[in-house]
Design a protein around this motif. Structure first.
Motif, mmCIF file in Angstrom:
data_model
loop_
_atom_site.group_PDB
_atom_site.id
_atom_site.type_symbol
_atom_site.label_atom_id
_atom_site.label_comp_id
_atom_site.label_asym_id
_atom_site.label_seq_id
_atom_site.Cartn_x
_atom_site.Cartn_y
_atom_site.Cartn_z
ATOM 1 N N LEU A 24 0.825 -1.197 0.000
ATOM 2 C CA LEU A 24 0.000 0.000 0.000
ATOM 3 C C LEU A 24 0.865 1.255 0.000
ATOM 4 O O LEU A 24 1.975 1.256 0.537
ATOM 5 C CB LEU A 24 -0.904 0.012 1.237
ATOM 6 C CG LEU A 24 -1.872 -1.165 1.351
ATOM 7 C CD1 LEU A 24 -2.467 -1.226 2.733
ATOM 8 C CD2 LEU A 24 -2.950 -1.049 0.292
ATOM 9 N N GLU A 25 0.320 2.318 -0.554
ATOM 10 C CA GLU A 25 1.014 3.598 -0.602
ATOM 11 C C GLU A 25 1.245 4.121 0.808
ATOM 12 O O GLU A 25 0.385 3.988 1.684
ATOM 13 C CB GLU A 25 0.160 4.590 -1.399
ATOM 14 C CG GLU A 25 0.806 5.922 -1.637
ATOM 15 C CD GLU A 25 -0.066 6.846 -2.481
ATOM 16 O OE1 GLU A 25 0.299 8.024 -2.585
ATOM 17 O OE2 GLU A 25 -1.096 6.402 -3.022
ATOM 18 N N SER A 31 6.197 2.213 -0.648
ATOM 19 C CA SER A 31 4.957 1.468 -0.402
ATOM 20 C C SER A 31 5.289 0.211 0.392
ATOM 21 O O SER A 31 6.376 -0.354 0.244
ATOM 22 C CB SER A 31 4.296 1.100 -1.723
ATOM 23 O OG SER A 31 3.919 2.276 -2.407
ATOM 24 N N THR A 84 -5.340 3.799 5.693
ATOM 25 C CA THR A 84 -4.431 3.841 4.546
ATOM 26 C C THR A 84 -4.278 5.285 4.085
ATOM 27 O O THR A 84 -4.951 6.190 4.568
ATOM 28 C CB THR A 84 -4.960 2.965 3.390
ATOM 29 O OG1 THR A 84 -6.230 3.457 2.974
ATOM 30 C CG2 THR A 84 -5.070 1.501 3.810
ATOM 31 N N SER A 86 -3.901 7.708 0.478
ATOM 32 C CA SER A 86 -3.925 7.853 -0.975
ATOM 33 C C SER A 86 -4.573 9.178 -1.321
ATOM 34 O O SER A 86 -5.615 9.536 -0.769
ATOM 35 C CB SER A 86 -4.719 6.719 -1.630
ATOM 36 O OG SER A 86 -4.797 6.936 -3.027
ATOM 37 N N GLY A 91 -9.062 5.893 -3.366
ATOM 38 C CA GLY A 91 -8.283 5.439 -2.216
ATOM 39 C C GLY A 91 -9.113 4.682 -1.194
ATOM 40 O O GLY A 91 -8.570 3.920 -0.396
ATOM 41 N N ASP A 94 -8.529 0.855 -0.682
ATOM 42 C CA ASP A 94 -7.403 0.270 0.055
ATOM 43 C C ASP A 94 -7.805 -0.275 1.426
ATOM 44 O O ASP A 94 -7.499 -1.432 1.727
ATOM 45 C CB ASP A 94 -6.257 1.275 0.178
ATOM 46 C CG ASP A 94 -5.599 1.564 -1.159
ATOM 47 O OD1 ASP A 94 -5.723 0.728 -2.088
ATOM 48 O OD2 ASP A 94 -4.953 2.621 -1.276
ATOM 49 N N ASN A 97 -9.854 -3.363 0.953
ATOM 50 C CA ASN A 97 -9.038 -4.499 0.539
ATOM 51 C C ASN A 97 -8.336 -5.131 1.751
ATOM 52 O O ASN A 97 -8.276 -6.356 1.884
ATOM 53 C CB ASN A 97 -8.023 -4.058 -0.513
ATOM 54 C CG ASN A 97 -7.366 -5.215 -1.217
ATOM 55 O OD1 ASN A 97 -7.782 -6.357 -1.119
ATOM 56 N ND2 ASN A 97 -6.313 -4.902 -1.962
#
Length: 165
Positions: A24-25, A31, A84, A86, A91, A94, A97
């Protein structure tokens, strides 16, 4: 050690394994998979609206919420908070997920370490308002936990031994 604390620690291990290949970012640095943290961030104060620690994002907090004993069973509720980073409008995908990976792991590893049994339903939620560019979603899980039982053997401190079943 307290049984709810053991549950939190075992969930941390399971979640680390389940999300270890998810890249992930991050706002700072390359990442990476989310960090899995029991309870709270080190300098976190549980205040609504406080932005997360930038260096920790992405992360999953594994937070004990409540416990209850009834005649039938001991229960513990644990919330899993995925955060997360983004700047993209998509975003929001994420943290969902991350939660999906966790959901699959806890559903396929029942009971957890032969000690904690997941109780359905699992509930997950994402608030409509997000602290952009951070994205947050959480999952609430309930687990049966061991309860103390008394034996006839004497303990030097209390005059009875306590075992968990």
């Amino acid at each position: 050690m307290s049984t709810p604390l053991i549950l939190v620690d075992e969930l941390c291990r399971l979640i680390t394994d389940a999300t270890g290949e998810l890249i992930l970012e991050a706002k700072t640095g390359p990442s990476r998979p989310p960090s899995v943290i029991p309870g709270f961030l080190d300098d976190d104060e549980p205040k609504p609206g406080k932005p997360p620690e930038e260096k920790a994002v992405p992360f999953v907090l594994v937070r004990f919420r409540s416990g209850e004993d009834t005649e039938q069973a001991g229960m513990a509720t644990v919330r899993l908070i995925a955060t997360t980073y983004s700047k993209h409008g998509q975003g929001w995908r994420d943290p969902m997920n991350v939660l999906e990976r966790i959901r699959q792991a806890i559903l396929t590893h029942r009971p957890l370490v032969r000690q904690f049994d997941l109780q359905l339903p699992i509930k997950w939620d994402m608030p409509e308002e997000q602290p952009w560019p951070y994205w947050i979603a959480w999952m609430t899980t309930s687990w049966t936990i061991g309860r103390p039982i008394l034996t006839e053997m004497e303990d030097t401190m209390y005059g009875e031994n306590i075992y968990y079943r």
